[in-house]
Structure formats: C-alpha cells, structure tokens
Design an enzyme around this catalytic site. Sequence first.
Site, PDB file in Angstrom:
ATOM      1  N   GLU A 269       0.840  -1.198   0.000  1.00 52.88           N
ATOM      2  CA  GLU A 269       0.000   0.000   0.000  1.00 52.88           C
ATOM      3  C   GLU A 269       0.876   1.249   0.000  1.00 52.88           C
ATOM      4  O   GLU A 269       1.971   1.231   0.583  1.00 52.88           O
ATOM      5  CB  GLU A 269      -0.933  -0.021   1.220  1.00 52.88           C
ATOM      6  CG  GLU A 269      -1.876  -1.216   1.153  1.00 52.88           C
ATOM      7  CD  GLU A 269      -2.932  -1.236   2.261  1.00 52.88           C
ATOM      8  OE1 GLU A 269      -2.933  -0.344   3.123  1.00 52.88           O
ATOM      9  OE2 GLU A 269      -3.760  -2.159   2.232  1.00 52.88           O
ATOM     10  N   HIS A 292      -7.941   1.482   1.640  1.00 50.74           N
ATOM     11  CA  HIS A 292      -7.887   0.917   3.003  1.00 50.74           C
ATOM     12  C   HIS A 292      -8.699   1.775   4.002  1.00 50.74           C
ATOM     13  O   HIS A 292      -8.174   2.261   5.007  1.00 50.74           O
ATOM     14  CB  HIS A 292      -6.432   0.785   3.478  1.00 50.74           C
ATOM     15  CG  HIS A 292      -6.270  -0.210   4.584  1.00 50.74           C
ATOM     16  ND1 HIS A 292      -5.156  -0.979   4.742  1.00 50.74           N
ATOM     17  CD2 HIS A 292      -7.109  -0.584   5.596  1.00 50.74           C
ATOM     18  CE1 HIS A 292      -5.292  -1.763   5.802  1.00 50.74           C
ATOM     19  NE2 HIS A 292      -6.483  -1.540   6.336  1.00 50.74           N
TER      20      HIS A 292
END
Length: 409
Positions: A269, A292
Amino acid sequence: MASTSLDKDRIKILLLEGIHQNAVDTFRAAGYTQIERRTAAVPEAELPGLLEDVHFLGIRSRTQLTADVLEAAEKLVAVGAFCIGTNQIDLEAAAEKGVAVFNAPFSNTRSVAELVLAEAILLLRGVPEKSAQAHRGTWAKSVGTSREIRGKTLGIVGYGNIGKQLSVLAEGLGMRVVFHDTSDVLPLGNARPVATLEELLEQSDIVTLHVPEAPTTQGLIGKAEIAAMKPDAVLINASRGTVVDLEALASALEGGHLAGVAVDVYPTEPRSNDDELDTPLKGLDRVILTPHIGGSTLEAQENIGAEVAGKLVRYSDNGSTETSVNFPEVVLPPHPDCHRILHVHRNVPGIMAAINRVFSDLGVNVDAQFLKTSNDLGYVVTDVEAKTSEGALDALRNIEGTIRTRVLY
Ligand code: NAI
C-alpha cells in the site's frame, strides 16, 4: 521511600496524531487533568525529548516507538495505540521496560461490515461499471445482469468479529449466509458453516474475506479459488492485501469471469497520501477500489477514543491489563480499603518466592494476589492491608529481575 500512589494531577498524558476528543473526555471523567492533545505526529528524532516526563502516551499509526525512543521515555507507564495495528511500536522493547501497550481491535468492526454490505449491493447491481460508463457519457440504461442481494448466498471466509457482525446484518437483509473458518466458531442466526473453502466458493453469490494476515492466509484466494467461484459471483476483500492474488484476479476479470470485485487492501500500500497506488486492477470498470478505509469512519474514531483511553485509565487506576498486546493479561477486581502493589518482572525461576519473602519478612498482610506470565514477562499484583504497604515497594524493587513496580490506592 514511602509507597505513594502517584497523584492524578501529576500524571502526564500526551495524545498525538489527532486522537478523538472522546479520549480526552474519558481521561477527564476519570479525574486526570494533565492531558495534552496534538493533532500532528511527531518525528522520531523529537520523540525522546518530548516523552521524557510523559506517563501515558496515545498514538496512531504514524508515530514510531522504537526501542531507542522507549528507552528515553523513562516515566512511561503505558501506550495506547488508538488504532488496530501495533507494528509502529517495538512491543518487545516496551514489555522489557514494563510499558504496557493497548489498542482497539474491535472499534471499527461495524464500519467494515457496513462497507462490505454496501459493496455487495453495488456490485450485484453492476453500479461500478454503470457509474464508470456514465462518467464517460455512456447512457447504459438496462436491467442487464442487475440483481438484488435478497435471497442470495453470502459466503464469509473468516467468521471472527467482522464476519459475525456482517452475518447478522446480511440475514437482516434477507441473505442466506454460509461461512468457513479454520476455528470452531458458533454460527449466529441461521448462518451455516461449510466444511471447506471450496464448498463456500462454489455456492456463494458474494464471497467476502475477513481473515487475519498470516502465513496461512497468504494467497488464500489465488487462480484456482477464483476459478472455483460462480462466473457471476462477486468478491470483496477488506481484510488484508496479502490474502488475494490480484494478478490472478485481474486476469479472471479481463477474461469475463466474476460480476465484480471490491478491494480495500493491497499487498503493497502507498506509504502516504502523496504516493500512488499501484495495482493490476486499476482501470477495470467492474472493480471498486478503496484506499484501506474499511474501518475508517468518524464513529469508529470515536469508539477507538473511548475504548483505548478506557483501557489506559483502567490500567492506571486498577492495574488491569485485559487485552494488552504485550503484557500478561490480568483482570482485576476493585481494591477498596487496600493498597495494590504491581510488580512487573522478568519471568525467571524463584522470583515469586522472592516477592512473597518480602511480604512475609516485612509482616505485610496480603489480601489477594494475582499472577500471570507470558513469554519472558511476569506480572504479579498483590493487594495488601493499607498500613502495611510502606517499605514493601522498595524491597520489591531490589529483587533481581524486577522491571517496574507501582502502588495504587
Ligand atoms: P478476527 O480475528 O476477529 O477474525 C478472524 C477470523 O478468521 C477468526 O475467526 C479466525 O479463526 C479466522 N481464520 C484465520 N485463518 C483462517 C483461514 N485460513 N480460513 C478461514 N478462517 C480463518 O478478525 P476481525 O476483527 O474480524 O478482522 C478480520 C480482518 O479484517 C483482519 O485481517 C483485519 O486486519 C481486517 N480489518 C480491516 C480493516 C480495513 O480497514 N479494511 C479494518 C479492520 C480490520
């Protein structure tokens, strides 16, 4: 030295990274007054100076509590991670210094469950694709393959906190719920366990993943598992990025398999909002991509504020370490009329005998004693008659293997 419980007015609490006001309110309601709340994170280099006289520290994910930082924080008693993850904290170094760490593993359960339900509805209706087309000026008004979620089978992989919450909400919307979990878990409502992941994949219209990140869940959903799903099923992953093989998923979608996908978590990420997301799913119309944010709602932040501050208050006032992520868990009753002596030590043979020898040598009247050990750490809590605690603390401090002592009253 007299064994004095530290006055609440002298206990310094520092909250970084814009922790919810709720946390401040929780501390105040418990009688604490020295609370500083900052909105930003503090660079690692500035932490040692800042933490010198702090007793309780609240952080979120951006504050790095390394062994060096913890070493400098001499007065630190406990850390609250006002989030789920605790990777930013050297938990072992904290334990070695007798610093208990708490987090909020359940505060955002509902937020994740709601997002998943919303995505299930949008994906079965083909909304992501229709929305992308409309953005390009295409008017694709047709029933097409749009479906309701009522009567459809929701397959939950990982029937833990989030999986269960989702199960209850989904049944309320008329879905049939099946689940697969590697542990023996109690089904809620009419949800039914299935014996294998394959069985779940074959019968579910919506597959949603709620397993932890672990070597056993890495690549849990790969090419074969995706192929085992119904061609018009949808897949949702708001658990951890390593659980799904995104390359395999992208090629399945490109080949026309699956009606849609929603992904909230990625194997790698971006480190910050300034960095770019890189995923093979980019640009595919049938895919919802979110950064997220499954657990990120104002309500979850509020819950986290109260939950973690509550745990810190409890540890400060009563010594309970329930749900601590790096300390032996001791759940303690109130201790009216007596002094409570907390002793954190290295779990070495003979230390309990040495502790109890102190009490017996000093003629201390012990009301109750609680002991828990985990790995290398031991935590013993002894309730003693108030007038006899004087002096015991000093003697306990001198026992070989002692990490920290405190007295509460
Ligand atoms: P939990 O620990 O309560 O439940 C996980 C369940 O998965 C357990 O019942 C466990 O037995 C089961 N499990 C473990 N390995 C399995 C396997 N190989 N196959 C089937 N079941 C397996 O966890 P919780 O709180 O429900 O969270 C689930 C996931 O959601 C975690 O990965 C967590 O990190 C993630 N999460 C993501 C958020 C987001 O923002 N997207 C926010 C909150 C949690």
